[in-house]
Design a protein around this motif. Sequence first.
Motif, PDB file in Angstrom:
ATOM      1  N   SER A 296       0.843  -1.202   0.000  1.00  0.00           N
ATOM      2  CA  SER A 296       0.000   0.000   0.000  1.00  0.00           C
ATOM      3  C   SER A 296       0.876   1.250   0.000  1.00  0.00           C
ATOM      4  CB  SER A 296      -0.915   0.025   1.225  1.00  0.00           C
ATOM      5  OG  SER A 296      -0.146   0.157   2.410  1.00  0.00           O
ATOM      6  N   MET A 297       0.289   2.368  -0.425  1.00  0.00           N
ATOM      7  CA  MET A 297       1.008   3.643  -0.401  1.00  0.00           C
ATOM      8  C   MET A 297       1.310   4.087   1.022  1.00  0.00           C
ATOM      9  SD  MET A 297      -0.809   6.080  -3.208  1.00  0.00           S
ATOM     10  CE  MET A 297      -0.605   5.857  -4.973  1.00  0.00           C
ATOM     11  N   ILE A 298       0.365   3.817   1.925  1.00  0.00           N
ATOM     12  CA  ILE A 298       0.428   4.379   3.271  1.00  0.00           C
ATOM     13  C   ILE A 298      -0.161   3.375   4.251  1.00  0.00           C
ATOM     14  CG2 ILE A 298      -1.849   5.486   3.169  1.00  0.00           C
ATOM     15  CD1 ILE A 298      -0.538   7.968   4.475  1.00  0.00           C
ATOM     16  N   SER A 299       0.194   3.483   5.498  1.00  0.00           N
ATOM     17  CA  SER A 299      -0.380   2.589   6.511  1.00  0.00           C
ATOM     18  C   SER A 299      -1.874   2.883   6.669  1.00  0.00           C
ATOM     19  CB  SER A 299       0.330   2.785   7.855  1.00  0.00           C
ATOM     20  OG  SER A 299       1.695   2.452   7.761  1.00  0.00           O
ATOM     21  N   TYR A 300      -2.657   1.838   6.925  1.00  0.00           N
ATOM     22  CA  TYR A 300      -4.099   2.020   7.079  1.00  0.00           C
ATOM     23  C   TYR A 300      -4.637   0.971   8.042  1.00  0.00           C
ATOM     24  CZ  TYR A 300      -4.363  -1.858   3.686  1.00  0.00           C
ATOM     25  OH  TYR A 300      -4.230  -3.070   3.033  1.00  0.00           O
ATOM     26  N   GLY A 301      -5.748   1.294   8.700  1.00  0.00           N
ATOM     27  CA  GLY A 301      -6.387   0.355   9.611  1.00  0.00           C
ATOM     28  C   GLY A 301      -7.285  -0.611   8.864  1.00  0.00           C
ATOM     29  N   LEU A 302      -7.406  -1.809   9.393  1.00  0.00           N
ATOM     30  CA  LEU A 302      -8.268  -2.817   8.769  1.00  0.00           C
ATOM     31  C   LEU A 302      -9.613  -2.881   9.482  1.00  0.00           C
ATOM     32  CD1 LEU A 302      -5.608  -3.655   7.398  1.00  0.00           C
ATOM     33  CD2 LEU A 302      -6.291  -6.027   7.700  1.00  0.00           C
ATOM     34  N   THR A 303     -10.656  -2.858   8.687  1.00  0.00           N
ATOM     35  CA  THR A 303     -12.001  -3.063   9.216  1.00  0.00           C
ATOM     36  C   THR A 303     -12.288  -4.556   9.276  1.00  0.00           C
ATOM     37  OG1 THR A 303     -12.958  -3.018   7.010  1.00  0.00           O
ATOM     38  CG2 THR A 303     -12.762  -0.898   8.176  1.00  0.00           C
ATOM     39  N   ALA A 304     -13.398  -4.916   9.900  1.00  0.00           N
ATOM     40  CA  ALA A 304     -13.799  -6.318   9.929  1.00  0.00           C
ATOM     41  C   ALA A 304     -13.987  -6.839   8.502  1.00  0.00           C
ATOM     42  CB  ALA A 304     -15.082  -6.482  10.738  1.00  0.00           C
ATOM     43  N   TYR A 305     -14.496  -5.977   7.616  1.00  0.00           N
ATOM     44  CA  TYR A 305     -14.688  -6.375   6.216  1.00  0.00           C
ATOM     45  C   TYR A 305     -13.340  -6.685   5.564  1.00  0.00           C
ATOM     46  CZ  TYR A 305     -16.532  -6.357   1.446  1.00  0.00           C
ATOM     47  OH  TYR A 305     -16.899  -6.720   0.174  1.00  0.00           O
ATOM     48  N   ALA A 306     -12.344  -5.823   5.815  1.00  0.00           N
ATOM     49  CA  ALA A 306     -11.017  -6.030   5.236  1.00  0.00           C
ATOM     50  C   ALA A 306     -10.393  -7.319   5.756  1.00  0.00           C
ATOM     51  CB  ALA A 306     -10.116  -4.836   5.551  1.00  0.00           C
ATOM     52  N   ARG A 307     -10.548  -7.573   7.051  1.00  0.00           N
ATOM     53  CA  ARG A 307      -9.979  -8.806   7.611  1.00  0.00           C
ATOM     54  C   ARG A 307     -10.656 -10.039   7.022  1.00  0.00           C
ATOM     55  NH1 ARG A 307      -9.356  -5.325  12.202  1.00  0.00           N
ATOM     56  NH2 ARG A 307     -11.480  -5.733  12.926  1.00  0.00           N
ATOM     57  N   ASP A 308     -11.964  -9.972   6.833  1.00  0.00           N
ATOM     58  CA  ASP A 308     -12.677 -11.098   6.220  1.00  0.00           C
ATOM     59  C   ASP A 308     -12.194 -11.317   4.791  1.00  0.00           C
ATOM     60  OD1 ASP A 308     -14.108 -11.523   8.527  1.00  0.00           O
ATOM     61  OD2 ASP A 308     -15.908 -10.462   7.834  1.00  0.00           O
ATOM     62  N   MET A 309     -11.972 -10.220   4.075  1.00  0.00           N
ATOM     63  CA  MET A 309     -11.489 -10.327   2.700  1.00  0.00           C
ATOM     64  C   MET A 309     -10.096 -10.965   2.680  1.00  0.00           C
ATOM     65  SD  MET A 309     -12.314  -9.584  -0.474  1.00  0.00           S
ATOM     66  CE  MET A 309     -11.372  -9.954  -1.955  1.00  0.00           C
ATOM     67  N   HIS A 310      -9.250 -10.544   3.618  1.00  0.00           N
ATOM     68  CA  HIS A 310      -7.898 -11.104   3.672  1.00  0.00           C
ATOM     69  C   HIS A 310      -7.954 -12.608   3.937  1.00  0.00           C
ATOM     70  CE1 HIS A 310      -3.703 -11.386   3.843  1.00  0.00           C
ATOM     71  NE2 HIS A 310      -3.402 -10.596   4.852  1.00  0.00           N
ATOM     72  N   ALA A 311      -8.903 -13.041   4.753  1.00  0.00           N
ATOM     73  CA  ALA A 311      -9.032 -14.468   5.046  1.00  0.00           C
ATOM     74  C   ALA A 311      -9.364 -15.275   3.791  1.00  0.00           C
ATOM     75  CB  ALA A 311     -10.101 -14.690   6.111  1.00  0.00           C
ATOM     76  N   GLU A 312      -9.972 -14.628   2.798  1.00  0.00           N
ATOM     77  CA  GLU A 312     -10.273 -15.289   1.523  1.00  0.00           C
ATOM     78  C   GLU A 312      -9.038 -15.376   0.628  1.00  0.00           C
ATOM     79  OE1 GLU A 312     -13.668 -13.939  -0.696  1.00  0.00           O
ATOM     80  OE2 GLU A 312     -14.572 -13.036   1.097  1.00  0.00           O
ATOM     81  N   LEU A 313      -7.947 -14.708   1.024  1.00  0.00           N
ATOM     82  CA  LEU A 313      -6.753 -14.613   0.180  1.00  0.00           C
ATOM     83  C   LEU A 313      -5.535 -15.135   0.953  1.00  0.00           C
ATOM     84  CD1 LEU A 313      -7.481 -10.931  -0.934  1.00  0.00           C
ATOM     85  CD2 LEU A 313      -8.140 -13.011  -2.177  1.00  0.00           C
ATOM     86  N   PRO A 314      -5.537 -16.412   1.297  1.00  0.00           N
ATOM     87  CA  PRO A 314      -4.508 -16.922   2.211  1.00  0.00           C
ATOM     88  C   PRO A 314      -3.095 -16.950   1.630  1.00  0.00           C
ATOM     89  CG  PRO A 314      -5.836 -18.726   1.358  1.00  0.00           C
ATOM     90  CD  PRO A 314      -6.508 -17.469   0.925  1.00  0.00           C
ATOM     91  N   HIS A 315      -2.954 -16.805   0.309  1.00  0.00           N
ATOM     92  CA  HIS A 315      -1.621 -16.862  -0.307  1.00  0.00           C
ATOM     93  C   HIS A 315      -1.087 -15.492  -0.694  1.00  0.00           C
ATOM     94  CE1 HIS A 315      -3.386 -20.900  -1.005  1.00  0.00           C
ATOM     95  NE2 HIS A 315      -2.157 -21.318  -0.747  1.00  0.00           N
ATOM     96  N   LEU A 316      -1.740 -14.423  -0.200  1.00  0.00           N
ATOM     97  CA  LEU A 316      -1.335 -13.073  -0.588  1.00  0.00           C
ATOM     98  C   LEU A 316      -1.030 -12.223   0.643  1.00  0.00           C
ATOM     99  CD1 LEU A 316      -3.960 -12.323  -3.387  1.00  0.00           C
ATOM    100  CD2 LEU A 316      -1.555 -12.944  -3.695  1.00  0.00           C
TER     101      LEU A 316
END
Length: 592
Positions: A296-316
């Motif tokens: 990312s360009m800059i640091s950012y906080g993760l929402t519950a939605y972002a964390r759920d999305m990350h869980a769908e992308l276990p290899h990234l």
Amino acid sequence: GMAVSGPNCFGNLVAAESFVTMPDDRPQDIGVGPVSIVGQSGGIATAIKRTLEERGIKVGALVTSGNEAGLNSADYIHYFVRDPETKVIVCYLESIRDRDNFLSACRAARAAGKPVVVMKLGTSRAGQAAALAHTGALAGSAAAFDAVAGAAGAIRAGNLDEVIEVVEYVLHAPLPKGTGIGAITLSGGLRGMMLDAAERNGVRFAQIQPETQARLEAFMGAGSAVGNPLDGGYTVLSSQENYLKAIDIMLSDPGIDLLLMQEELPREAGSARKENNLREVEKLAARNGKPICFVSMISYGLTAYARDMHAELPHLPFLQEVDKAMRAVRVIGNHVTSVAPAAEDGTPAAAADIAARLRAAAAKASKPFTLSEPESKALLAAYGVPVVRDVVTPDADAAARAAEEIGYPVVLKAVSAELPHKTEAGAVLVGLEDEAALRQGFALILANVEKAKPGLKLDGVMVAEMIRGGTELAVGIANDPEVGPVVMFGGGGVALELYGDVAFADPALDRTGAARLVDRTKAARLLAGWRGQPAADREAVEAAIVAIGRIARDLGDVVEAVDVNPFVARPEGAVALDALVVVRGGTGAGGA
């Protein structure tokens, strides 16, 4: 018979057993997770836990080891290596209680495929104790730890932000096979930021191969500025097909081991194109051998939605902010190029006797002592390090005869184990062209030594071959109080400490490890030929480094430091002009 954790610690947490002994009024997320933490500071360990969990990474166990009167950090690492739930081990260290156990734990974790991400505090004053030799003054616990623990498999992060980003990476992507970096950005501004951050942090983007260049130019259109990082802009984003094609082209380049991509995790629903692209890249990363990592360009906080999305992308992995991301990439690159201990090749036959005599002398000594220059050079020569021709003489007449045999010009040096730094005492004269100059110099050295150290009885005055030209280097050994001996290499001469162009390595290194050690210094450019100077014999330098490593492995328990400076590399060969060995003596001279 009971194992004791602590004392003076903040307590422990083991989610699988619903076990919490931490007196903390902040809510704790108790759930089985892939990360286990052991830290000698409870405050820092819990801060790491909170931040990882904010990034959607579960911490299944947290141990604050405190004073380690019983169990120590290495014991916990060994345990987590056997724990089936643990995938990554995080370790915050202030000191190492048991060097061999800690290195054994790191090797066990590496063999099990479980990265150990370590943050180790600063530079120990005790690491400066070998200041009798310049090499010892240059190494502290941080540099020594990087060299030895890195070779054993630890991934050393420099600060807590690096811990978080490195854990994010190793939990979601395989380690790259090399240090070739490629990148695709969607913003020209980020491309520039990446280039700046890479240079600042010692990361180099790979040179794109001609075939890849041709494919990119055909894809981007005639006249496009194609480079690495690739500024894809609207060409890449025009369709999912183009997005994936750009990734495929960059991944196909044989010089690229890790591909960085620009993107953040979505914070809320509504970015269907972004989410679909990410899901397709996840499929690509799952089946492709090369890791793909988002930045990312800059640091950012993760929402519950972002964390759920990350869980769908276990290899990234999703690294945050360009500078932090490049530091993490550098840490990963350092790790994959760390050299595992080489196979034992045995002590040279010529060295066995001199090593045994040195060990016996050390056992009898009640305090550290130095070897004279001839004694130090004899040790080096026995292990295969080339040394300059020289003769120790008792008087001016003998010195004149030796100079005639060696050939003018010559160097004169006072010889005494009690005079470790001869230059400061005026006890070194160079470039003596004839007998008259030699005799005058002989008298001057005696007068200078008497002035610097009244009453000192010399072993004699050395007449040495004068070496002209070449590249001045330094090689040596420093013995760290926590991790033991390390091999040092860098630019030499009187500027060694002034410029500090040095790097350190585990003693168990082979020619490949020696070459990597040289490459980590600016001296590598001098060896290649700088500003019209002829290239030096780099192979001879690497062979000497391997030999120094052999000395460290054989005599690391009795030798406090070895200082070979200058070590001169020429177009044909390399040679030690001076050497100093500091021996521990007393309790430091235990058995082999």
